[in-house]
Design an enzyme around this catalytic site. Structure first.
Site: not given
Ligand code: NAD
Length: 429
Positions: A68, A92, A104, A188, A219, A356
């Site tokens: 996953k 995780k 991934k 999340t 997100n 999920s």
């Molecule tokens: P997203 O695409 O919704 O948002 C990413 C955010 O990070 C945006 O606001 C973007 O502008 C910002 N960003 C991108 N590059 C950047 C930088 N260099 N410096 C600062 N900000 C930056 O993604 P998300 O789903 O919120 O994911 C964010 C983190 O959380 C990632 O590491 C992802 O792997 C992790 N994560 C997400 C989920 C999920 O369900 N969405 C679950 C577990 C972990």
């Protein structure tokens, strides 16, 4: 850089090994991914050009169940980054006791430069390329950075076309009308919030007396900012890829979130506005945000943000890792020397994969849950596993990260043992 990322990720496993008593077979298994797929995705662009995008899917370990993990669209995606993220997913899922291994995927692309049509063709092309590698009982993708429910819906649809039957359980994070789960969009952040709320009394802190800086307003970061704002935390800084804003008396998160959402150029696909456009706040860089004088720092963007280059300048006393891999292992040591408590990604951001899992269960049973039920089950699991990890850290006097790896390794070790290990086959046990 990213080859180093996997070496760095593996270091966390090494750090935990001295605290576990698991079969050598399990440790051997976890050194390398089960399988890795590299694909080239041809996309006919709107101007008639044919462009080829590199794509990847890594299944790291499936000892505890089908693999996953999300799919990331970003210009820096590489096989090594995807492998590191798949490694973290393995731990995780075990941390939360989900019946999954880790995987991934990703595409090396700047999705903001694509039209909606190009984005859809790319997403369907990715599934054409990996369809034989994934499946509801094999490997189940989900959203990650710069992918969203609409993209998951296109992907599920494409997989269903290839297999000639509707297959909602092949992918999670789908739109509600295509078999998505209530609460997945906030999962999340909600999971991270439950972890934070469980830890706060243990470190004798209250929300009202806690200043917070959050890097990443997507997100995960934006939803968490809103939950924390409503709970009374003083959020003084937030940022996105274009930079950050700071207000020492606290930001009004709902209005910032509203602004960010209202400036989307591609509605329901990408937000191209930036929080920097809100002029009444001080503008700061992402680097400055990490070293602000705050009580709590929440990296919620990308990996490798806190490294040995800036760890000594971090002033927060608490770090909750919502992003995957935001802290390098060298930085970990420096933060620990400074007495900074780091609650790791494999626990803090596990709410996403947990819901999920609930979505996958709902798809397979055909019975859909109410939002209250999703959130109650999420809370129960997040609080329970946080408590268990806290107890391990206290009993063994380890950092929380090491305790989380110990916890996950014990569960993976049990699964390896159940299949038979050297000592079983040689009759020693
Ligand atoms: P997203 O695409 O919704 O948002 C990413 C955010 O990070 C945006 O606001 C973007 O502008 C910002 N960003 C991108 N590059 C950047 C930088 N260099 N410096 C600062 N900000 C930056 O993604 P998300 O789903 O919120 O994911 C964010 C983190 O959380 C990632 O590491 C992802 O792997 C992790 N994560 C997400 C989920 C999920 O369900 N969405 C679950 C577990 C972990």
């Amino acid at each position: 850089m990213s080859a180093l990322l996997f070496a760095d990720a593996s270091q966390r496993l090494q750090n935990a090994l001295k605290y576990v008593n698991i079969p050598d077979d399990a440790i051997e298994r976890l050194k390398l991914p089960k399988s890795s797929l590299k694909v080239s995705i041809p996309v006919r662009m709107d101007n008639g050009d044919l462009r080829i995008f590199p794509g990847y899917r890594v299944r790291y370990d499936d000892t505890r169940g089908p693999t996953k993990g999300g799919i990331r669209y970003h210009p820096n995606v590489s096989i090594d980054e995807v492998q590191s993220l798949a490694f973290w997913m393995t731990f995780k899922c075990a941390t939360l006791n989900l019946p999954f291994g880790g995987a991934k995927g990703g595409i090396t692309v700047d999705p903001k430069t694509l039209s909606r049509f190009e984005l859809e063709r790319l997403s369907r092309g990715y599934i054409d390329a990996v369809a034989d590698f994934i499946g509801p009982d094999v490997d189940i993708p989900a959203p990650d950075v710069y992918t969203n429910p609409m993209i998951m819906g296109w992907m599920m649809d494409q997989y269903s076309i290839i297999k000639r039957h509707i297959s909602p359980a092949v992918i999670t994070g789908k739109p509600l009308t295509m078999g998505g789960s209530l609460g997945r969009d906030t999962a999340t952040a909600m999971g991270a919030f439950f972890v934070i709320e469980t830890v706060m009394p243990k470190v004798n802190r209250s929300p009202e007396s806690t200043t917070v800086a959050i890097q990443g307003f997507g997100n995960a970061g934006a939803v968490l900012a809103e939950l924390m704002f409503k709970a009374g935390y003083k959020i003084v800084a937030v940022s996105d890829s274009k930079g950050g804003i700071y207000a020492k008396d606290g930001l009004d998160i709902p209005s910032i979130k509203h602004f960010k959402e209202s400036t989307r150029h591609l509605k329901a696909v990408y937000c191209e506005g930036t929080v920097c456009n809100i002029v009444e706040h001080d503008v700061i860089t992402n680097e400055e945000l990490l070293t602000l004088d705050v009580d709590m720092l929440i990296p919620a963007a990308l990996e490798n943000q806190i490294t040995d280059a800036n760890a000594n300048d971090v002033k927060a006393k608490l770090i909750f890792e919502v992003a995957n891999g935001p802290t390098s292992s060298a930085a970990d040591d420096l933060l620990q020397q400074k007495g900074i408590l780091v609650v790791p990604d494999i626990l803090t951001n596990a709410g996403g994969v947990t819901v999920s899992y609930f979505e996958w269960v709902q798809n397979r049973t055909g019975l859909y849950w109410k939002l209250d039920e999703v959130n109650a089950q999420l809370k129960e699991r997040m609080v329970e596993e946080t408590e268990r990890i806290w107890t391990i850290a206290t009993d063994k006097s380890t950092p929380i990260r090491t305790a989380a790896y110990v916890h996950a390794l014990n569960r993976i070790g049990e699964a390896v043992e159940a299949k038979g290990t050297k000592s079983y086959y040689l009759g020693a046990a």
